[in-house]
Design a protein around this motif. Structure first.
Motif, PDB file in Angstrom:
ATOM      1  N   ARG A 239       3.496 -31.428  -7.055  1.00  0.00           N
ATOM      2  CA  ARG A 239       3.698 -31.404  -5.601  1.00  0.00           C
ATOM      3  C   ARG A 239       5.011 -30.711  -5.230  1.00  0.00           C
ATOM      4  NH1 ARG A 239       0.146 -34.804  -2.947  1.00  0.00           N
ATOM      5  NH2 ARG A 239      -1.119 -36.121  -4.348  1.00  0.00           N
ATOM      6  N   ILE A 240       6.052 -30.926  -6.026  1.00  0.00           N
ATOM      7  CA  ILE A 240       7.334 -30.255  -5.774  1.00  0.00           C
ATOM      8  C   ILE A 240       7.196 -28.759  -6.030  1.00  0.00           C
ATOM      9  CG2 ILE A 240       9.723 -30.041  -6.571  1.00  0.00           C
ATOM     10  CD1 ILE A 240       9.678 -33.027  -7.179  1.00  0.00           C
ATOM     11  N   GLU A 241       6.514 -28.393  -7.124  1.00  0.00           N
ATOM     12  CA  GLU A 241       6.352 -26.986  -7.478  1.00  0.00           C
ATOM     13  C   GLU A 241       5.601 -26.203  -6.403  1.00  0.00           C
ATOM     14  OE1 GLU A 241       6.170 -27.546 -12.352  1.00  0.00           O
ATOM     15  OE2 GLU A 241       4.335 -27.262 -11.181  1.00  0.00           O
ATOM     16  N   GLU A 242       4.659 -26.862  -5.740  1.00  0.00           N
ATOM     17  CA  GLU A 242       3.848 -26.190  -4.730  1.00  0.00           C
ATOM     18  C   GLU A 242       4.294 -26.555  -3.314  1.00  0.00           C
ATOM     19  OE1 GLU A 242       1.905 -23.926  -5.802  1.00  0.00           O
ATOM     20  OE2 GLU A 242       2.143 -24.507  -7.897  1.00  0.00           O
ATOM     21  N   SER A 243       5.576 -26.890  -3.171  1.00  0.00           N
ATOM     22  CA  SER A 243       6.105 -27.304  -1.871  1.00  0.00           C
ATOM     23  C   SER A 243       6.466 -26.086  -1.020  1.00  0.00           C
ATOM     24  CB  SER A 243       7.341 -28.179  -2.056  1.00  0.00           C
ATOM     25  OG  SER A 243       8.015 -28.379  -0.825  1.00  0.00           O
ATOM     26  N   ARG A 244       5.881 -26.005   0.157  1.00  0.00           N
ATOM     27  CA  ARG A 244       6.235 -24.927   1.083  1.00  0.00           C
ATOM     28  C   ARG A 244       7.626 -25.151   1.678  1.00  0.00           C
ATOM     29  NH1 ARG A 244       0.753 -23.373   4.513  1.00  0.00           N
ATOM     30  NH2 ARG A 244      -0.615 -23.110   2.706  1.00  0.00           N
ATOM     31  N   ALA A 281      11.221 -12.550   1.603  1.00  0.00           N
ATOM     32  CA  ALA A 281       9.921 -12.320   2.221  1.00  0.00           C
ATOM     33  C   ALA A 281       8.785 -12.702   1.277  1.00  0.00           C
ATOM     34  CB  ALA A 281       9.794 -10.846   2.623  1.00  0.00           C
ATOM     35  N   GLY A 282       8.965 -12.379  -0.010  1.00  0.00           N
ATOM     36  CA  GLY A 282       7.915 -12.679  -0.986  1.00  0.00           C
ATOM     37  C   GLY A 282       7.688 -14.161  -1.167  1.00  0.00           C
ATOM     38  N   ILE A 283       8.763 -14.931  -1.268  1.00  0.00           N
ATOM     39  CA  ILE A 283       8.599 -16.368  -1.490  1.00  0.00           C
ATOM     40  C   ILE A 283       8.009 -17.046  -0.257  1.00  0.00           C
ATOM     41  CG2 ILE A 283      10.882 -17.167  -0.713  1.00  0.00           C
ATOM     42  CD1 ILE A 283      10.931 -18.953  -3.217  1.00  0.00           C
ATOM     43  N   LEU A 284       8.290 -16.493   0.925  1.00  0.00           N
ATOM     44  CA  LEU A 284       7.669 -17.030   2.136  1.00  0.00           C
ATOM     45  C   LEU A 284       6.180 -16.696   2.195  1.00  0.00           C
ATOM     46  CD1 LEU A 284      10.153 -16.468   5.113  1.00  0.00           C
ATOM     47  CD2 LEU A 284       9.282 -18.644   4.253  1.00  0.00           C
ATOM     48  N   LEU A 285       5.841 -15.443   1.898  1.00  0.00           N
ATOM     49  CA  LEU A 285       4.455 -15.016   2.041  1.00  0.00           C
ATOM     50  C   LEU A 285       3.551 -15.570   0.941  1.00  0.00           C
ATOM     51  CD1 LEU A 285       4.858 -11.319   3.258  1.00  0.00           C
ATOM     52  CD2 LEU A 285       4.565 -13.409   4.588  1.00  0.00           C
ATOM     53  N   HIS A 286       4.147 -15.895  -0.218  1.00  0.00           N
ATOM     54  CA  HIS A 286       3.364 -16.553  -1.262  1.00  0.00           C
ATOM     55  C   HIS A 286       3.342 -18.078  -1.076  1.00  0.00           C
ATOM     56  CE1 HIS A 286       2.019 -13.397  -3.994  1.00  0.00           C
ATOM     57  NE2 HIS A 286       3.145 -12.763  -3.738  1.00  0.00           N
TER      58      HIS A 286
END
Length: 440
Positions: A239-244, A281-286
């Motif tokens: 859950r932490i790894e896939e946290s937006r 930008a990449g970390i936001l869009l992914h």
């Protein structure tokens, strides 16, 4: 006629041009031979210069690798894919698709070279997906041809460095503001002419139907979706790894840094700025940190050529610089120059040196100490002399595979596949560069 020239050079390059790594090794040997014959250095001295400079570009190598992986990761995100897909949908025929790639790449590289280099290659892939019958080699070559505009654009190394305090030539000639380089009539003419002419040139290079090389479908397979779904069975670690939320916090931290930096030092673009913007930008869009990490992992496979070749180019650059060979080559040109011929001869000398020092910033370090004092001595325009160095470097990038590596890694092609078309572009774009230097 242009189609025939392109076909001729494509055949010649495919037959005789070695892999870029072999090209770098051969250039090393040629540089040693020239330095040994034209400078007073001993073989031992040259070997020491080469070895001492072998790791000089480690930071630069990492910057280039980061441009590739952050750009690739950004371009494979869902939103950017949709934008590229929309643009690709404008092309209905192979001619339209190839011209559109050349235009988009030229504009993007004028805005920022790293962005344009990556975007052009990704856009070529998108057009190849949509347009049947397009020649993939020419399509990717058109993307790389846009790189001709970079040194006259907003991220041009030579004009930006020449205007920056503390650069190696400031004590010799002072600073050269961008109003005397980037924002001059001749530079605006050259950049605009290239953006307009490149699509027309690739149109004239379109191969005959029987000569078209279609893309291997395996090269166009979509990157896998990097986002993982969280389920009721997911662990706290997952859950932490896939946290937006973490992705948003990292992006906000980077934005805050850039605002503070620009407030303190003024707005400026350099390689590090581009990379950190692409990262944010990449970390936001992914959407999630691990989604972005997986995208970076996929992109990193294309950095092998950069990692192995850049150290050899660093050794070549150090050998030319410290042995005096770069000065010898440059002086061959400037000794016969006058105030009228100086820009052209500087342009040609830069074009030759680019085969051994394929770096805009490297050119300012290697050529600046010889060209700029000579320009000042004979009364030549300092801004135009600096831009002549820049144009020569941009021009022969079409025959030097160094900067093609990131684009080729994304496109899935080898240097022999595109270089014949690029050499043809070199021949015709040279007219634009020379005309701009002398008509204004």
């Amino acid at each position: 006629m242009i189609q025939g020239i392109a076909r001729f050079f494509t055949q010649v390059v495919h037959r005789f041009l070695p892999d870029p790594l072999i090209f770098a090794l051969l250039l090393t040997a040629i540089t040693f031979a020239l330095a040994l014959g034209l400078t007073p250095q001993s073989p031992g001295d040259l070997v020491y210069m080469w070895g001492s400079g072998f790791w000089n570009l480690l930071a630069f190598t990492m910057q280039m690798a980061m441009i590739l992986v952050t750009g690739h990761a950004l371009a494979t995100s869902g939103p950017v894919k949709r934008v590229l897909s929309g643009l690709g949908g404008l092309a209905k025929t192979p001619v339209q698709g190839t011209m559109l790639v050349a235009f988009v790449s030229g504009v993007a590289c004028a805005i920022n070279w790293g962005f344009g280099l990556v975007l052009g290659a990704m856009f070529a892939r998108e057009v190849a997906r949509r347009v049947r019958g397009v020649d993939y080699r020419l399509l990717v070559a058109a993307a790389y041809m846009g790189f001709l505009t970079w040194h006259g654009g907003l991220s041009g190394s030579v004009p930006l460095v020449a205007a920056t305090r503390g650069n190696p030539m400031e004590k010799v000639i002072g600073l050269i503001p961008v109003s005397q380089t980037l924002f001059t009539g001749y530079n605006l003419f050259i950049t605009a002419a290239l953006i307009i002419a490149l699509p027309l040139l690739v149109r004239a290079m379109m191969p005959r139907a029987e000569d078209v090389v279609s893309v291997d479908p395996a090269l166009l397979v979509d990157e896998p979706v990097q986002e993982r779904k969280i389920t009721a069975q997911s662990t706290p670690a997952e859950r932490i790894e896939e946290s937006r939320i973490l992705s948003i916090l990292v992006a906000l931290l980077i934005v805050a840094y850039l605002v503070i930096r620009f407030t303190k030092k003024g707005f400026s673009l350099d390689i590090d700025t581009v990379n950190i913007v692409f990262l944010a930008a990449g970390i936001l869009l992914h959407k999630t940190p691990m989604g972005y990490a997986r995208a970076i992992g996929n992109a990193a496979r294309g950095t092998a050529g950069i990692m192995i070749q850049f150290p050899f180019y660093a050794g070549i650059q150090a050998t030319m610089d410290h042995s005096g060979l770069a000065g010898v080559i440059t002086n061959w040109f400037i000794e016969i120059a006058n105030v009228h011929t100086f820009p052209l001869l500087t342009f040609l000398s830069s074009a030759v040196i680019n085969f051994a020092v394929p770096s805009g910033g490297g050119h300012w370090v290697v050529q600046g100490p010889f060209v700029m004092p000579a320009a000042k001595a004979i009364g030549a325009d300092l801004g135009k002399s600096a831009m002549a160095i820049a144009y020569g470097e941009a021009w022969t990038n079409m025959a030097q595979p160094f900067w093609a590596l990131p684009a080729l890694a994304i496109a899935g092609l080898g240097v022999r596949d595109i270089m014949g078309y690029c050499v043809t572009a070199l021949l015709f774009s040279g007219v634009i560069f020379v005309a701009g230097l002398y008509l204004f």
